[in-house]
Design a protein around this motif. Structure first.
Motif, PDB file in Angstrom:
ATOM      1  N   LYS A 199       0.809  -1.214   0.000  1.00 44.37           N
ATOM      2  CA  LYS A 199       0.000   0.000   0.000  1.00 44.37           C
ATOM      3  C   LYS A 199       0.849   1.274   0.000  1.00 44.37           C
ATOM      4  O   LYS A 199       1.940   1.290   0.567  1.00 44.37           O
ATOM      5  N   ASP A 200       0.307   2.332  -0.601  1.00 47.51           N
ATOM      6  CA  ASP A 200       0.974   3.641  -0.574  1.00 47.51           C
ATOM      7  C   ASP A 200       0.746   4.337   0.770  1.00 47.51           C
ATOM      8  O   ASP A 200       1.550   5.164   1.196  1.00 47.51           O
ATOM      9  N   THR A 201      -0.383   4.000   1.419  1.00 49.04           N
ATOM     10  CA  THR A 201      -0.703   4.525   2.746  1.00 49.04           C
ATOM     11  C   THR A 201      -1.145   3.371   3.629  1.00 49.04           C
ATOM     12  O   THR A 201      -2.001   2.577   3.235  1.00 49.04           O
ATOM     13  N   VAL A 202      -0.557   3.251   4.800  1.00 48.90           N
ATOM     14  CA  VAL A 202      -0.936   2.190   5.739  1.00 48.90           C
ATOM     15  C   VAL A 202      -1.647   2.789   6.940  1.00 48.90           C
ATOM     16  O   VAL A 202      -1.395   3.938   7.322  1.00 48.90           O
ATOM     17  N   LYS A 203      -2.542   1.999   7.542  1.00 46.64           N
ATOM     18  CA  LYS A 203      -3.284   2.458   8.711  1.00 46.64           C
ATOM     19  C   LYS A 203      -2.773   1.744   9.960  1.00 46.64           C
ATOM     20  O   LYS A 203      -2.757   0.516  10.025  1.00 46.64           O
ATOM     21  N   VAL A 204      -2.372   2.555  10.931  1.00 47.72           N
ATOM     22  CA  VAL A 204      -1.875   2.043  12.210  1.00 47.72           C
ATOM     23  C   VAL A 204      -2.952   2.232  13.266  1.00 47.72           C
ATOM     24  O   VAL A 204      -3.405   3.355  13.505  1.00 47.72           O
ATOM     25  N   GLY A 205      -3.362   1.151  13.908  1.00 47.34           N
ATOM     26  CA  GLY A 205      -4.336   1.236  14.983  1.00 47.34           C
ATOM     27  C   GLY A 205      -3.640   1.474  16.312  1.00 47.34           C
ATOM     28  O   GLY A 205      -2.614   0.858  16.607  1.00 47.34           O
ATOM     29  N   LEU A 206      -4.196   2.380  17.124  1.00 47.42           N
ATOM     30  CA  LEU A 206      -3.577   2.689  18.411  1.00 47.42           C
ATOM     31  C   LEU A 206      -4.599   3.194  19.414  1.00 47.42           C
ATOM     32  O   LEU A 206      -5.671   3.665  19.036  1.00 47.42           O
ATOM     33  N   ASP A 207      -4.221   3.090  20.691  1.00 42.16           N
ATOM     34  CA  ASP A 207      -4.951   3.710  21.790  1.00 42.16           C
ATOM     35  C   ASP A 207      -4.337   5.100  21.942  1.00 42.16           C
ATOM     36  O   ASP A 207      -3.199   5.230  22.388  1.00 42.16           O
ATOM     37  N   ASP A 208      -5.076   6.139  21.574  1.00 40.58           N
ATOM     38  CA  ASP A 208      -4.486   7.478  21.520  1.00 40.58           C
ATOM     39  C   ASP A 208      -4.401   8.174  22.880  1.00 40.58           C
ATOM     40  O   ASP A 208      -4.278   9.399  22.962  1.00 40.58           O
ATOM     41  N   THR A 209      -4.435   7.359  23.957  1.00 37.04           N
ATOM     42  CA  THR A 209      -4.201   7.912  25.300  1.00 37.04           C
ATOM     43  C   THR A 209      -2.977   7.260  25.945  1.00 37.04           C
ATOM     44  O   THR A 209      -2.668   7.528  27.114  1.00 37.04           O
ATOM     45  N   PHE A 210      -2.274   6.406  25.190  1.00 35.59           N
ATOM     46  CA  PHE A 210      -1.176   5.625  25.763  1.00 35.59           C
ATOM     47  C   PHE A 210       0.153   6.379  25.654  1.00 35.59           C
ATOM     48  O   PHE A 210       0.935   6.170  24.741  1.00 35.59           O
ATOM     49  N   VAL A 211       0.377   7.261  26.623  1.00 26.73           N
ATOM     50  CA  VAL A 211       1.638   8.001  26.674  1.00 26.73           C
ATOM     51  C   VAL A 211       2.752   7.058  27.134  1.00 26.73           C
ATOM     52  O   VAL A 211       2.511   6.157  27.942  1.00 26.73           O
ATOM     53  N   PRO A 212       3.966   7.223  26.631  1.00 21.32           N
ATOM     54  CA  PRO A 212       4.385   8.148  25.576  1.00 21.32           C
ATOM     55  C   PRO A 212       4.447   7.466  24.210  1.00 21.32           C
ATOM     56  O   PRO A 212       5.105   7.953  23.288  1.00 21.32           O
ATOM     57  N   MET A 213       3.761   6.332  24.063  1.00 22.25           N
ATOM     58  CA  MET A 213       3.876   5.542  22.835  1.00 22.25           C
ATOM     59  C   MET A 213       3.068   6.148  21.682  1.00 22.25           C
ATOM     60  O   MET A 213       3.548   6.243  20.553  1.00 22.25           O
ATOM     61  N   GLY A 214       1.817   6.532  21.980  1.00 17.49           N
ATOM     62  CA  GLY A 214       0.972   7.148  20.970  1.00 17.49           C
ATOM     63  C   GLY A 214      -0.183   7.849  21.659  1.00 17.49           C
ATOM     64  O   GLY A 214      -0.989   7.189  22.330  1.00 17.49           O
ATOM     65  N   PHE A 215      -0.264   9.169  21.532  1.00 17.49           N
ATOM     66  CA  PHE A 215      -1.291   9.919  22.266  1.00 17.49           C
ATOM     67  C   PHE A 215      -1.510  11.273  21.599  1.00 17.49           C
ATOM     68  O   PHE A 215      -0.723  11.701  20.753  1.00 17.49           O
TER      69      PHE A 215
END
Length: 265
Positions: free
Chosen positions: A31-47
């Motif tokens: 794919k030219d664009t990939v989708k990453v699923g995350l918990d957007d409150t999980f500091v400092p990994m992804g938030f």
């Protein structure tokens, strides 16, 4: 004759529906664009930062990996308890957010090589006078639903499950919700990733107010989870991380989020 013809049409329709249902999801590696699923409150990994932008260690690492092949990354906040379902149905191409490798998850996803270590800690308020696991007997414990911490809590009941109130934990959609209840005295302890607890409390300026109690649960390792049949994407991620470690970019990202002392931990 009409009866057999009708049966034939029905059978053909069923075969067609089965074929459609078994349609293979395109590999994320293509794919030219990939989708990453995350918990957007999980500091400092992804938030989400104060401006609402999704940032974090895993966000920087994912962007750096896919930049090597000019692939764009779309970060998709998801319900963490449904992460493997979102992956399997193609809503996202991977789970990349402090995702712990364990046997249960290996049955559902293909993992990349591991890239970071972590442990589970029991967080309590110093004012509660609870400074050991043994002191949680009859107390209220909190955990995140779908987390690796809640998984080992159930798999190794003698550590905490058999001791805490109701032999179960109060479950939260995010660790931040758990910390809010811990701060307000609605729970007595929170089972949480050390990487999250340290960062969260430091940023809040409250690290001195809490105990981070080491648990006997085994050390964990973070990796990226992709669909079971998407080894090509796992290989692409592995190659990218290897390149970043060789060219020094990985070290820069670690230093940015965890400090220079964390590079060789």
């Amino acid at each position: 004759m009409k009866k057999w013809l009708s049966l034939g049409i029905i059978a053909l329709g069923l075969v067609t529906l089965a074929a459609c249902g078994a349609k293979k999801v395109e590999s994320g590696a293509d794919k030219d664009t990939v989708k990453v699923g995350l918990d957007d409150t999980f500091v400092p990994m992804g938030f989400k930062d104060d401006a609402g932008k999704i940032v974090g260690f895993d966000v920087d690492l994912a962007n750096a990996v896919f930049k090597l092949t000019d692939t764009k990354v779309d970060f998709q906040p998801i319900d963490w308890s449904l992460k493997e379902t979102e992956l399997a149905n193609g809503t996202i191409d991977m789970i990349w957010n402090g995702y712990t490798v364990n046997d249960e998850r290996k049955e559902k996803v293909t993992f990349s090589d591991t890239y970071m270590k972590n442990i589970q800690v029991l967080v309590t308020k110093k004012s509660s006078k609870i400074d050991s696991i043994e002191q949680m007997k009859g107390k209220i414990l909190g955990a995140q639903e779908g987390s690796s911490g809640y998984s080992v809590f159930n798999d190794q009941p003698k550590v905490l499950k058999d001791e805490v109130k109701d032999q179960d934990a109060t479950l939260y959609g995010s660790f931040s919700e758990g910390f809010l209840d811990l701060e307000n005295g609605r729970i007595d302890g929170l089972l949480v990733d050390k990487v999250y607890a340290e960062y969260y409390l430091k940023k809040a300026g409250k690290l001195d107010e809490y105990n981070l109690i080491k648990t006997p649960y085994a050390q964990e390792e973070f990796a990226v989870g992709v669909r079971k049949d998407d080894q090509a994407l796992a290989d692409k991620i592995n190659k990218g991380i290897k390149t970043l470690k060789e060219n020094g970019e990985y070290e820069k990202i670690v230093t940015k989020w965890f400090g220079a002392d964390a590079v060789n931990d």
